[in-house]
Design an enzyme around this catalytic site. Structure first.
Site, PDB file in Angstrom:
ATOM      1  N   ASP A  86      29.055 -11.051 -50.780  1.00 52.05           N
ATOM      2  CA  ASP A  86      30.076 -10.897 -49.742  1.00 52.05           C
ATOM      3  C   ASP A  86      29.761  -9.763 -48.772  1.00 52.05           C
ATOM      4  O   ASP A  86      30.546  -9.459 -47.891  1.00 52.05           O
ATOM      5  CB  ASP A  86      31.470 -10.724 -50.352  1.00 52.05           C
ATOM      6  CG  ASP A  86      31.550  -9.500 -51.246  1.00 52.05           C
ATOM      7  OD1 ASP A  86      30.562  -8.750 -51.304  1.00 52.05           O
ATOM      8  OD2 ASP A  86      32.597  -9.304 -51.890  1.00 52.05           O
TER       9      ASP A  86
ATOM     10  N   ASP B 243      26.559 -14.003 -56.150  1.00 52.10           N
ATOM     11  CA  ASP B 243      27.285 -12.863 -56.671  1.00 52.10           C
ATOM     12  C   ASP B 243      28.626 -13.432 -57.118  1.00 52.10           C
ATOM     13  O   ASP B 243      29.186 -14.291 -56.453  1.00 52.10           O
ATOM     14  CB  ASP B 243      27.477 -11.847 -55.537  1.00 52.10           C
ATOM     15  CG  ASP B 243      28.106 -10.580 -56.041  1.00 52.10           C
ATOM     16  OD1 ASP B 243      27.915 -10.263 -57.224  1.00 52.10           O
ATOM     17  OD2 ASP B 243      28.791  -9.910 -55.252  1.00 52.10           O
TER      18      ASP B 243
ATOM     19  N   CYS C 183       3.074   1.956   3.049  1.00 53.33           N
ATOM     20  CA  CYS C 183       4.350   1.244   3.157  1.00 53.33           C
ATOM     21  C   CYS C 183       5.470   2.129   2.624  1.00 53.33           C
ATOM     22  O   CYS C 183       6.557   2.197   3.198  1.00 53.33           O
ATOM     23  CB  CYS C 183       4.344  -0.041   2.335  1.00 53.33           C
ATOM     24  SG  CYS C 183       3.086  -1.202   2.800  1.00 53.33           S
TER      25      CYS C 183
ATOM     26  N   CYS D 182       0.844  -1.187   0.000  1.00 51.59           N
ATOM     27  CA  CYS D 182       0.000   0.000   0.000  1.00 51.59           C
ATOM     28  C   CYS D 182       0.882   1.241   0.000  1.00 51.59           C
ATOM     29  O   CYS D 182       2.090   1.148   0.228  1.00 51.59           O
ATOM     30  CB  CYS D 182      -0.919   0.028   1.219  1.00 51.59           C
ATOM     31  SG  CYS D 182       0.026  -0.045   2.731  1.00 51.59           S
TER      32      CYS D 182
ATOM     33  N   ASP E 204      26.442  -4.973 -51.406  1.00 48.99           N
ATOM     34  CA  ASP E 204      25.233  -5.630 -51.921  1.00 48.99           C
ATOM     35  C   ASP E 204      24.173  -5.808 -50.841  1.00 48.99           C
ATOM     36  O   ASP E 204      23.314  -6.672 -50.931  1.00 48.99           O
ATOM     37  CB  ASP E 204      25.540  -6.955 -52.630  1.00 48.99           C
ATOM     38  CG  ASP E 204      26.523  -7.815 -51.869  1.00 48.99           C
ATOM     39  OD1 ASP E 204      26.670  -7.577 -50.664  1.00 48.99           O
ATOM     40  OD2 ASP E 204      27.118  -8.720 -52.487  1.00 48.99           O
TER      41      ASP E 204
END
Lengths: 772, 117
Positions: free
Chosen positions: A660, A451, A28, A25, A664
């Site tokens: 690679d 590629d 607290c 609560c 690309d």
């Protein structure tokens, strides 16, 4: 929430925040605040009930975090104050491991206790269960009858200590109107226990109401014990699904020998900074990523890239943290430390992939949302039907069997465990998978576009021919006329600023022939075509046919020789002023040793290989023919690769692109599965679905095989998990009773259910050792 | 007579189960920048809305010993976190695309949704 500590200028003022547990609560919060403010050394304290967080300003020379923690626990709450490193990381994995170990130990104790009690309960219930049939038993068993009240007492710890988690979990679920696996077990065993307990305590009253004198203590105990036993094995097996990640984390070196102000210091790798010079001696682990500044060595990179041969590294070469220096001693400059090392990136990527969702899981996801409530409904139907058309005993037994046999866990575990083991296995082989979806889709690849440069070939072209053009009007005789050294000098001067691999080969050739380069001005590179610039006050262009076309320079006179070079698979570049041709350069790239074999296997796997290259049609065809590829996309500029992939995808086939990773990235991202080779750069890893850390083309095949194996395991698991429930739930309901008079015993149901989750996890673990 | 009672009770309990589990109304909490989600027999709140293109901090606090809930998985954000008991675990989300994303526990038994708008 973790908020970094703030230290004041005078070091006498520290501000820290930490979570607090146990508040129920708002008052607290006030209480804790009061307590903290009263603690000596604390200047101010604020506790937020909503966020369950305390913020404290204190003098670290008087108070410590431990004092704060103690003050809070004195009034009955708990502060979560952890030891963290400078970046706020706790070793969550270590924490988890420690907790898991404890849990497993407790589970083992629970299984042991409930097994012993269950055996006693079973033996003691034989007379209740079999009635007159016990006459056939050995005499000592006949006397082992345990009175119902003792059975009740023996069952209590089995259900409510060993099996307490089922009840606790169902209760907290029910509070949220949610149900889980535990709900089914709790309802099933709870019903068995309650009926038996009621009958034990009020036998005459219940008999008067017409209830049969049957005890189910043994059923409740056996079900709990078997399912706990299943959980124990499952937990043990599940711990192995993350082995690969643990192994990766353990690769990390602990210390580094750093040279600072002329001294060599051993320090924890967390203290190594970018720019530090680090010494590595033979046999040592390289602590962080960097570039060699002195010395050379052979380095075993197998743990990262999967490449088994040691790699020779010299001045200027990159070294990867966690790899092992085999021979020489060298110095390197740290370029990647902490979270920026290749190993850290790999660990993050694997962990992320293991948390992602595979599309194949979708059905299981939908079903699991409805599964448990539907099983509860089926159980109710079973009870009513058996009560109305059978007996109370049959009704209760079959209802319990339905509740116990239903196994939503197997469905939940089917895909994620396989993905975890599959991605982990990949990482061990230098195959990094970005997410579960990529792993799943790779299984369906029908077309793979390679590629050319850097993927099928080594990407390090060498100059094979330097042919000066004839003086205008004279006849073309290769090797005669102008000096080839002159044109090499011009071409290399033009290319010295370019980063293209073809440019590099020209410059290297010039160096080999000891040609000194001239300065270049107005340098301009046109992607996929070539370069232009001014050398010695004259403009030159240097590039392929396309560039000559753009600059309107006729190449008719050298057409024959160009064709001849191209049919040999060589890339041809032409040097010209803005009016006339000066010479031809032929450059050839060497094929990777595994290229031909890889294409052959790819075709055997029913995947159509394609090759994409910026080379013209003739050159491209020559190389493609050599490696065995029939489909060629020639003359494709780097930025057109993605477009070509898109076009291939329109046929509806799953298209992979292997490149690679250098320029690309768009094509890698466009493909259904982008495969980046021999790289660990962020861009490539981000755009590719699969990153191969070595340059061996055969890894592409391994990746596809890994995907196929993983998807196969997922399908087996899902088939098993769905099939199991679809077949066994009706059997538990009594589907086999009308034809065969067969009913499923709840104890058998519990065994089947426990075995089903364990078998799914074990099946996934098979991926660790399957042949790939 | 007893059969009729059992049948009626059975039908009522089936309707009850249906209503109890499927009839609940989900309330979607709006989170602007930070919030705590309590993990106790499920997720509270179970559904929440977070803004697009902004970083939202969400703290998960597990109060339930059920081992099923020990792992939190948000597949679309590639997040898998171990939630130790009573220890807040912070995650940050910076969603780029609007939509509804699911999250669940380790065994996919408890579910929640994140709505990005």
């Amino acid at each position: 929430m973790w908020i970094p500590d703030q230290v004041g200028d005078d070091k006498k003022n520290m501000k820290t925040s930490f979570p607090i547990v146990g508040m129920h609560c708002a008052s607290c919060a006030k209480l804790i605040e009061k307590k903290l403010t009263k603690t000596s050394g604390v200047k101010s304290a604020a506790v937020n009930y909503g966020s369950e967080q305390a913020t404290v300003e204190y003098d670290p020379t008087i108070a410590t975090k431990m004092v704060l923690s103690q003050a809070i626990s004195d009034i009955g709450y708990k502060a979560i104050i952890e030891n963290r490193d400078s970046e706020g990381r706790t070793s969550a994995d270590e924490q988890k491991e420690a907790i898991k170990r404890k849990e497993l130990q407790l589970l083992k104790r629970k299984v042991t206790v409930s097994s012993i009690l269950t055996i006693l309960i079973l033996l003691g219930s034989l007379n209740h269960m079999f009635g007159d049939l016990t006459k056939a038993f050995p005499s000592f068993l006949r006397y082992f009858e345990i009175p119902p009240l003792i059975l009740l007492l023996l069952t209590l710890p089995v259900l409510f200590w060993s099996g307490s988690e089922f009840f606790k979990a169902s209760w907290s679920g029910l509070k949220n109107r949610a149900a889980s696996m535990d709900t089914l077990i709790a309802v099933g065993t709870g019903a068995a226990f309650l009926y038996s307990a009621a009958f034990t305590l009020f036998p005459s009253q219940l008999m008067a109401l017409g209830f049969p004198d049957t005890m189910y203590f043994d059923t409740a105990a056996v079900v709990i014990t078997l399912i706990l036993l299943g959980r124990y094995f499952e937990a043990k097996a599940k711990a192995h699904t993350s082995d690969a990640l643990k192994k990766l984390l353990n690769l990390q070196a602990k210390t580094a020998r750093v040279i600072r102000s002329g001294k060599e210091l051993d320090m924890p790798i967390a203290e190594v900074k970018t720019g530090d010079i680090v010494r590595v001696r033979p046999g040592e682990k390289i602590p962080v990523d960097g570039i060699i500044t002195e010395g050379a060595s052979n380095i075993d990179e197998s743990m990262i890239t999967g490449e088994s041969m040691p790699v020779n590294k010299r001045l200027g070469d990159q070294v990867i943290g966690a790899t092992i220096n085999k021979s020489g001693s060298f110095l390197f400059k740290a370029t990647g430390v902490g979270a920026d090392t290749m190993l850290s990136r790999i660990v993050t990527m694997v962990a992320e992939a293991q948390s992602s969702r595979a599309p194949i899981q979708r059905l299981a996801d939908i079903v699991s949302g409805y599964f448990v409530p539907i099983v509860l409904i089926i159980a109710a139907i079973t009870f009513v039907a058996w009560y109305d058309f059978g007996t109370f005993t049959q009704a209760l037994t079959n209802m319990i069997a339905v509740l116990v046999i239903a196994c939503p866990c197997a469905m939940g575990l089917a895909t994620p465990t396989a993905i975890m083991v599959g991605t982990g296995r990949g990482a061990a082989m230098g195959i990094l998978i970005k997410d579960a979806e990529s792993l799943e889709v790779a299984n369906k690849i029908k077309t793979i576009v390679f590629d050319k440069t850097g993927t099928l070939t080594n990407g390090k072209p060498v100059v094979t021919d330097v042919i000066p053009a004839p003086e205008p009007g004279s006849h073309w005789i290769p090797g005669q006329a102008r000096n080839d050294k002159d044109i090499l000098q011009l071409a290399a001067s033009l290319e010295q600023g370019s980063e293209h691999s073809l440019a590099e080969s020209i410059v290297t050739k010039a160096k080999e022939r000891a040609v000194s380069l001239s300065p270049v001005s107005k340098f301009k590179a046109t992607s996929g075509m070539g370069v232009s610039g001014v050398v010695k006050n004259q403009s030159f262009i240097f590039g392929n046919r396309a560039l000559m076309g753009v600059q309107k320079i006729a190449v008719g006179s050298i057409e024959e020789i160009l064709k001849q070079l191209e049919t040999q698979g060589k890339t041809v570049m032409i040097l010209a002023t803005n009016k006339k041709l000066l010479g031809i350069f032929a450059v050839a790239d060497t094929l990777k040793p595994s290229a031909i074999e890889t294409i052959e296997v790819v075709k055997k796997m029913n995947i159509t290989p394609w090759m994409v290259t910026g080379d013209n049609e003739t050159t491209a065809q020559a190389i493609a023919k050599h490696v065995g590829i029939e489909n060629v996309l020639a003359g494709v500029l780097p930025d057109q690769k993605a477009q070509k992939i898109k076009e291939l995808k329109t046929s509806g086939n799953i298209v992979a692109f292997a490149g690679d990773g250098i320029n690309d990235a768009p094509a890698l991202a466009q493909a259904d599965v982008g495969i980046a080779m021999g790289t660990g750069t962020d861009v490539a890893m981000e755009s590719a679905g699969i990153t191969l850390l070595n340059k061996d083309l055969r890894s592409i095949i391994s990746a596809i095989k890994l995907s196929r194996a993983t998807v196969a395991v997922i399908k087996q698991n899902l088939f098993w998990a769905f099939g199991y429930n679809i077949i066994l739930i009706p059997i538990a309901m009594g589907a086999l009773y009308p034809p065969f008079k067969l009913l499923l015993n709840p104890a058998l149901a519990a065994f089947a259910m426990a075995a089903s989750s364990v078998s799914v996890v074990s099946n996934s673990l098979r991926l660790k050792s399957s042949r790939i | 007579m007893d059969k009729i009672i059992v049948t009626i009770t059975g039908i009522l309990s089936i309707l009850g189960i249906y209503w109890f589990f499927f009839g609940k109304k989900e309330e979607t909490a709006q989170i602007s920048s930070a919030a705590t989600i309590i993990v106790d027999g499920g997720y509270k709140p179970k559904s929440f809305k977070i803004p697009q293109d902004k970083t939202t901090t969400i703290i998960f606090l597990r109060k339930d010993g059920n081992t099923c809930l020990e792992d939190l998985i948000i597949p679309d954000f590639k997040i898998k976190k171990y939630l130790p008991m009573h220890t807040p675990v912070t995650i940050t989300l910076s969603p780029k695309k609007p939509g509804i994303y699911n999250f669940h526990c380790g065994m996919n038994m408890f579910h929640g949704t994140i709505e990005v708008a």
